[in-house]
Write an enzyme that holds these catalytic residues in place. Structure first.
Site, PDB file in Angstrom:
ATOM      1  N   CYS A   1       0.867  -1.182   0.000  1.00 19.95           N
ATOM      2  CA  CYS A   1       0.000   0.000   0.000  1.00 19.95           C
ATOM      3  C   CYS A   1       0.901   1.228   0.000  1.00 19.95           C
ATOM      4  O   CYS A   1       2.123   1.134   0.138  1.00 19.95           O
ATOM      5  CB  CYS A   1      -0.890  -0.005   1.231  1.00 19.95           C
ATOM      6  SG  CYS A   1       0.051   0.071   2.781  1.00 19.95           S
TER       7      CYS A   1
ATOM      8  N   HIS B   1       5.684  -5.098   8.682  1.00 15.74           N
ATOM      9  CA  HIS B   1       5.701  -6.477   9.162  1.00 15.74           C
ATOM     10  C   HIS B   1       5.910  -7.451   8.005  1.00 15.74           C
ATOM     11  O   HIS B   1       5.002  -8.121   7.558  1.00 15.74           O
ATOM     12  CB  HIS B   1       4.410  -6.786   9.929  1.00 15.74           C
ATOM     13  CG  HIS B   1       4.431  -6.250  11.318  1.00 15.74           C
ATOM     14  ND1 HIS B   1       3.299  -5.982  12.049  1.00 15.74           N
ATOM     15  CD2 HIS B   1       5.473  -5.921  12.132  1.00 15.74           C
ATOM     16  CE1 HIS B   1       3.646  -5.517  13.242  1.00 15.74           C
ATOM     17  NE2 HIS B   1       4.955  -5.474  13.310  1.00 15.74           N
TER      18      HIS B   1
ATOM     19  N   HIS C   1       3.983   1.821  11.631  1.00 19.93           N
ATOM     20  CA  HIS C   1       2.848   1.568  12.528  1.00 19.93           C
ATOM     21  C   HIS C   1       2.573   2.730  13.474  1.00 19.93           C
ATOM     22  O   HIS C   1       1.522   2.778  14.109  1.00 19.93           O
ATOM     23  CB  HIS C   1       3.122   0.316  13.374  1.00 19.93           C
ATOM     24  CG  HIS C   1       3.583  -0.843  12.554  1.00 19.93           C
ATOM     25  ND1 HIS C   1       4.914  -1.197  12.446  1.00 19.93           N
ATOM     26  CD2 HIS C   1       2.902  -1.713  11.778  1.00 19.93           C
ATOM     27  CE1 HIS C   1       5.025  -2.236  11.638  1.00 19.93           C
ATOM     28  NE2 HIS C   1       3.821  -2.572  11.215  1.00 19.93           N
TER      29      HIS C   1
ATOM     30  N   GLU D   1       0.669  -0.635  16.261  1.00 19.23           N
ATOM     31  CA  GLU D   1      -0.183   0.507  15.915  1.00 19.23           C
ATOM     32  C   GLU D   1      -1.074   0.893  17.101  1.00 19.23           C
ATOM     33  O   GLU D   1      -1.288   2.076  17.383  1.00 19.23           O
ATOM     34  CB  GLU D   1      -1.050   0.192  14.694  1.00 19.23           C
ATOM     35  CG  GLU D   1      -1.852   1.391  14.233  1.00 19.23           C
ATOM     36  CD  GLU D   1      -2.823   1.093  13.106  1.00 19.23           C
ATOM     37  OE1 GLU D   1      -3.910   1.714  13.088  1.00 19.23           O
ATOM     38  OE2 GLU D   1      -2.509   0.248  12.244  1.00 19.23           O
TER      39      GLU D   1
ATOM     40  N   THR E   1      -6.090   0.712  11.858  1.00 16.26           N
ATOM     41  CA  THR E   1      -6.357   0.857  10.417  1.00 16.26           C
ATOM     42  C   THR E   1      -6.399  -0.462   9.656  1.00 16.26           C
ATOM     43  O   THR E   1      -6.801  -0.494   8.492  1.00 16.26           O
ATOM     44  CB  THR E   1      -5.278   1.739   9.753  1.00 16.26           C
ATOM     45  OG1 THR E   1      -3.997   1.104   9.906  1.00 16.26           O
ATOM     46  CG2 THR E   1      -5.240   3.130  10.357  1.00 16.26           C
TER      47      THR E   1
ATOM     48  N   SER F   1       1.661  -9.726  10.572  1.00 13.26           N
ATOM     49  CA  SER F   1       0.944  -8.668   9.862  1.00 13.26           C
ATOM     50  C   SER F   1      -0.559  -8.795  10.108  1.00 13.26           C
ATOM     51  O   SER F   1      -1.196  -9.753   9.674  1.00 13.26           O
ATOM     52  CB  SER F   1       1.240  -8.760   8.356  1.00 13.26           C
ATOM     53  OG  SER F   1       0.284  -8.051   7.608  1.00 13.26           O
ATOM     54  N   SER F   2      -1.127  -7.793  10.786  1.00 10.55           N
ATOM     55  CA  SER F   2      -2.557  -7.810  11.102  1.00 10.55           C
ATOM     56  C   SER F   2      -3.405  -7.855   9.839  1.00 10.55           C
ATOM     57  O   SER F   2      -4.333  -8.660   9.716  1.00 10.55           O
ATOM     58  CB  SER F   2      -2.912  -6.582  11.934  1.00 10.55           C
ATOM     59  OG  SER F   2      -4.306  -6.476  12.101  1.00 10.55           O
ATOM     60  N   ASN F   3      -3.083  -7.001   8.859  1.00  4.39           N
ATOM     61  CA  ASN F   3      -3.937  -6.956   7.668  1.00  4.39           C
ATOM     62  C   ASN F   3      -3.867  -8.258   6.877  1.00  4.39           C
ATOM     63  O   ASN F   3      -4.853  -8.678   6.279  1.00  4.39           O
ATOM     64  CB  ASN F   3      -3.607  -5.718   6.804  1.00  4.39           C
ATOM     65  CG  ASN F   3      -2.341  -5.862   5.999  1.00  4.39           C
ATOM     66  OD1 ASN F   3      -2.344  -6.448   4.925  1.00  4.39           O
ATOM     67  ND2 ASN F   3      -1.240  -5.325   6.512  1.00  4.39           N
TER      68      ASN F   3
ATOM     69  N   SER G   1       1.988  -5.371   3.332  1.00  4.26           N
ATOM     70  CA  SER G   1       3.439  -5.229   3.519  1.00  4.26           C
ATOM     71  C   SER G   1       4.229  -6.314   2.782  1.00  4.26           C
ATOM     72  O   SER G   1       5.428  -6.472   3.000  1.00  4.26           O
ATOM     73  CB  SER G   1       3.784  -5.238   5.015  1.00  4.26           C
ATOM     74  OG  SER G   1       3.101  -6.264   5.694  1.00  4.26           O
TER      75      SER G   1
END
Length: 323
Positions: free
Chosen positions: A18, A47, A81, A133, A172, A230-232, A275
């Site tokens: 992103c 991450h 973050h 974050e 986010t 990585s959360s996303n 990421s």
């Protein structure tokens, strides 16, 4: 020679980097170019192990806390973050030259939280405990000013000091659907709660989840390229499973693929967290192409043209490098 089985690969778009991740990596690379090695980075810049190792090879030194950095004039970069306010304050007290690579969309959440606090609101942060974050956002305000809510169940047990003076912000990189449910529960219990002017979950998280939702019902299995930290990326796996895909896994890179779980695979969805570099997506496709006769088709659900400015001190280099 044995005929290889056919496999249709449906590639999710958008996927991968992103604008915030791209900007953070650029900041480290351009700092190395301008100031030379070492450039210190507090916490993984993003991450992804592959990205971090690549920057290490160029001269970046990763630390978790500022006190691990010797007295130096070398630049110190804060990760995408975001960091608590105490971190830049600490850096200033040590006379460190620092560059802030916090994603502008995370900074937007910090500003919102500060504004609500100054207006006398108690802040609710929807997010995951321990995520950098979340630590950074909670650290924008005095201890105790922010309450963390992770689930709908947390809403039921939350007791604010004044239900009429509440505001919420969110991490986010959350699941859009989960967050919608938590916000609905908060609004049901606390009708006066104030929210962000615009959705806090960033455009890239939303777009990647929407793309997964479109592809998941069409394929036998889904692979998301991304780090377990990585959360996303983790949310993309969950979204795939919820939207009709029976097998969905997260892999850092092709060497981690567990071939035993696929059985008679005829179609595969491939995406990547925000990421994860595109080279790792290509690596995964190549690994399947070595075992299957593959056709690759891209399913595009959104176009992304967002780019964020890098710090002014590095901008002349950015122009010179053609980025």
């Amino acid at each position: 020679m044995e005929k290889r089985p056919h496999l249709d690969i449906l590639l999710c778009a958008p996927r991968g980097f992103c604008a915030g991740v791209d900007r953070a990596i650029q900041i480290v690379e351009l700092a190395l170019q301008k100031y030379g090695a070492p450039v210190y980075v507090r916490h993984a810049i993003v991450h992804n192990k592959y990205v971090v190792e690549g920057l290490k090879a160029k001269g970046a030194v990763f630390v978790e806390e500022l006190d691990e950095i010797p007295e130096t004039e070398a630049p110190v970069v804060f990760s995408a973050h975001g960091v608590p306010k105490s971190v830049p304050a600490d850096a200033k007290s040590r006379n460190m030259f620092f560059l802030d690579a916090t994603c502008p969309l995370v900074s937007k959440v910090h500003v919102e939280a500060q504004r609500h606090f100054e207006e006398g609101h108690e802040i609710v942060l929807i997010g995951h405990a321990g995520h950098p974050e979340v630590i950074g956002t909670m650290g924008q305000l005095p201890t105790g000013a922010v309450s963390l809510i992770e689930t709908v169940e947390d809403v039921a047990s939350f007791t604010p000091s004044n239900p009429e003076a509440l505001a919420f912000v969110t991490q986010t990189t959350l699941s859009v659907d989960d967050t919608r449910d938590i916000v609905a529960a908060l609004r049901a219990r606390f009708p006066a709660i104030a929210g962000p002017h615009k959705e806090d979950i960033c455009y890239a998280t939303t777009n990647r989840q929407d793309s997964i939702k479109a592809v998941a019902p069409l394929v036998d299995a889904m692979i998301v390229v991304g780090s377990p930290h990585s959360s996303n990326s983790q949310r993309l796996v969950e979204v795939a499973l919820r939207n009709g895909c029976k097998v969905a896994t997260l892999v850092d890179r092709a060497s981690e693929i567990d071939w035993s779980i696929y059985g008679n695979l005829t179609s595969l969805g491939v995406s990547a967290g925000a990421s994860a570099p595109e080279s790792l997506v290509e690596e995964v496709i190549d690994a399947f192409a070595a075992r299957y006769d593959v056709t690759v088709e891209t399913k595009t659900t959104a176009e992304e043209h967002i780019a964020f400015n890098i710090p002014r001190v590095l901008r002349t280099l950015e122009t010179a490098s053609g980025r």
